[in-house]
Motif scaffolding. Sequence first.
Motif, mmCIF file in Angstrom:
data_model
loop_
_atom_site.group_PDB
_atom_site.id
_atom_site.type_symbol
_atom_site.label_atom_id
_atom_site.label_comp_id
_atom_site.label_asym_id
_atom_site.label_seq_id
_atom_site.Cartn_x
_atom_site.Cartn_y
_atom_site.Cartn_z
ATOM 1 N N TRP A 78 0.677 -1.136 -0.041
ATOM 2 C CA TRP A 78 0.172 -0.077 0.083
ATOM 3 C C TRP A 78 0.986 1.233 -0.269
ATOM 4 O O TRP A 78 0.411 2.595 -0.745
ATOM 5 N N SER A 113 -13.444 0.782 4.350
ATOM 6 C CA SER A 113 -11.835 0.735 4.690
ATOM 7 C C SER A 113 -10.730 1.917 3.311
ATOM 8 O O SER A 113 -10.143 2.503 4.224
ATOM 9 N N VAL A 114 -11.453 2.206 2.479
ATOM 10 C CA VAL A 114 -10.893 3.339 1.907
ATOM 11 C C VAL A 114 -11.649 4.302 2.367
ATOM 12 O O VAL A 114 -10.712 5.748 2.914
ATOM 13 N N GLN A 117 -8.696 5.729 5.456
ATOM 14 C CA GLN A 117 -8.215 5.775 4.358
ATOM 15 C C GLN A 117 -8.200 6.935 3.803
ATOM 16 O O GLN A 117 -6.746 8.064 4.633
ATOM 17 N N SER A 131 -5.869 8.351 -2.136
ATOM 18 C CA SER A 131 -7.029 7.615 -1.107
ATOM 19 C C SER A 131 -7.693 6.845 -1.831
ATOM 20 O O SER A 131 -7.886 5.297 -1.931
ATOM 21 N N GLY A 135 -7.362 2.466 -3.398
ATOM 22 C CA GLY A 135 -7.522 1.603 -2.922
ATOM 23 C C GLY A 135 -7.954 1.185 -3.845
ATOM 24 O O GLY A 135 -7.977 -0.499 -4.054
#
Length: 318
Positions: A78, A113-114, A117, A131, A135
Motif C-alpha cells: 500500500w 476501508s477506503v 484511509q 486514497s 484503494g
Amino acid sequence: MPNPEPLADDSTSRPARSGRGRRWLTRLVLLAVLAVAVHTVVRHRHELADGLRTLDAWALAASLVPAVAAGFAGLLTWRVLMAELGAPLPLRAAARIFFLSQLGKYLPGPIWSVLGQMELGRAYRVPRRVSVTVGVLVLAVSVTGGVSLAVLLLPFAGPDALHRYWWAALLLPACYAALHPPVLGRVLAFGLRLARREPLAALPSWPGLRRALVLQVVVWLLLGLQVWFLLVGLDAPPGRALAAAIGGYALAYSLGMLAVVVPAGAGVREAVLVVCLAGVVSVPEALLVALITRTVATVCDIGLALTQLRQAPVPSAD
C-alpha cells in the motif's frame, strides 16, 4: 467541496489539525468497527475451540507468524502505491492509516476501508482522490497477483480445484492489461473526470507497479504458508498441501475481494478455499482450516490495529 491540499514538499510540515469533535467522531467510528471485528471472532468461538482440540498446538502457533508478517507486507504494498501517486508517507504514518483502516473490511460494503484511509490520511495531507485511487490499485494488484499464483499452483493441488476454477486463467490477460501503465493512466484519468476531481499529481509507473506486485505476491505466499501449517497439523501431505494452501488461498481471497457486497469476502472465500483444500484433507477438515484461517486473520487485523489506536498522528515527510 474543494480537494484537500496535497502533501507538502517541506519535510517540516505538520499534519492538519482537525477539531475536537472530529477527533472524537473518528475514535468512536474506529471503536465501533473494532467491536464488529471482535464479534466476528466471538461468533465462531465454539468452532474455534473444536479446532484447537483437533490441531496440534504448534501448528496453530506457527500459523500466526506468517499471518502477522503478511500484514506488514500488505502495508509495504500500500505504501509503495501511495508513493507512486505522489503521496509518500513515513512508515509510522503509513502504518497508522493502513492498519486502522483495515478494520473497515468487517463492515458490509466495499468502501469502508477506503473511507477510513481518506479520513485518517487527512492528518497527513493526503488528497482524497489519492486514497480512493490507491484503494482501486490495491484491489487490481491483489487480484492479479493472487490469480497468477493460483493458475501456477492449483494444477499441483488436485483435480477438483483445477476442474472447478480453470476459468481463472482467462482473467490473467485482462488483469495484466489493466495494470499496464498507459492503460491504467487513461482509466484513472477518465474515472477522476467522471467524479469531477482534479487529475492525479503523479501516475503509477511500471517499476512501481512491479514492486507493488512483487510485494503482494509475498503477501499471498505468507498467507498460504499460514494455511499450510494448519494443513500439516492435520497430517496432510506437505508437498501437495503447500501448492493447495498457497494457490487456494490466493484464489479464494482474490475472489472474495471481488465479492464487494459482503464483509471481507465472508462466505465466498471459505467456499473457494474448501474446494481447493479438499484434495489434500477431508471436506470437514478443509472447513475447519477455512474457519481457523479467517479467525486468525481477524485476530491479526485487530491486534495490528490496536497497536495504532492510541498513537497520535505524526508529521509526514517526503
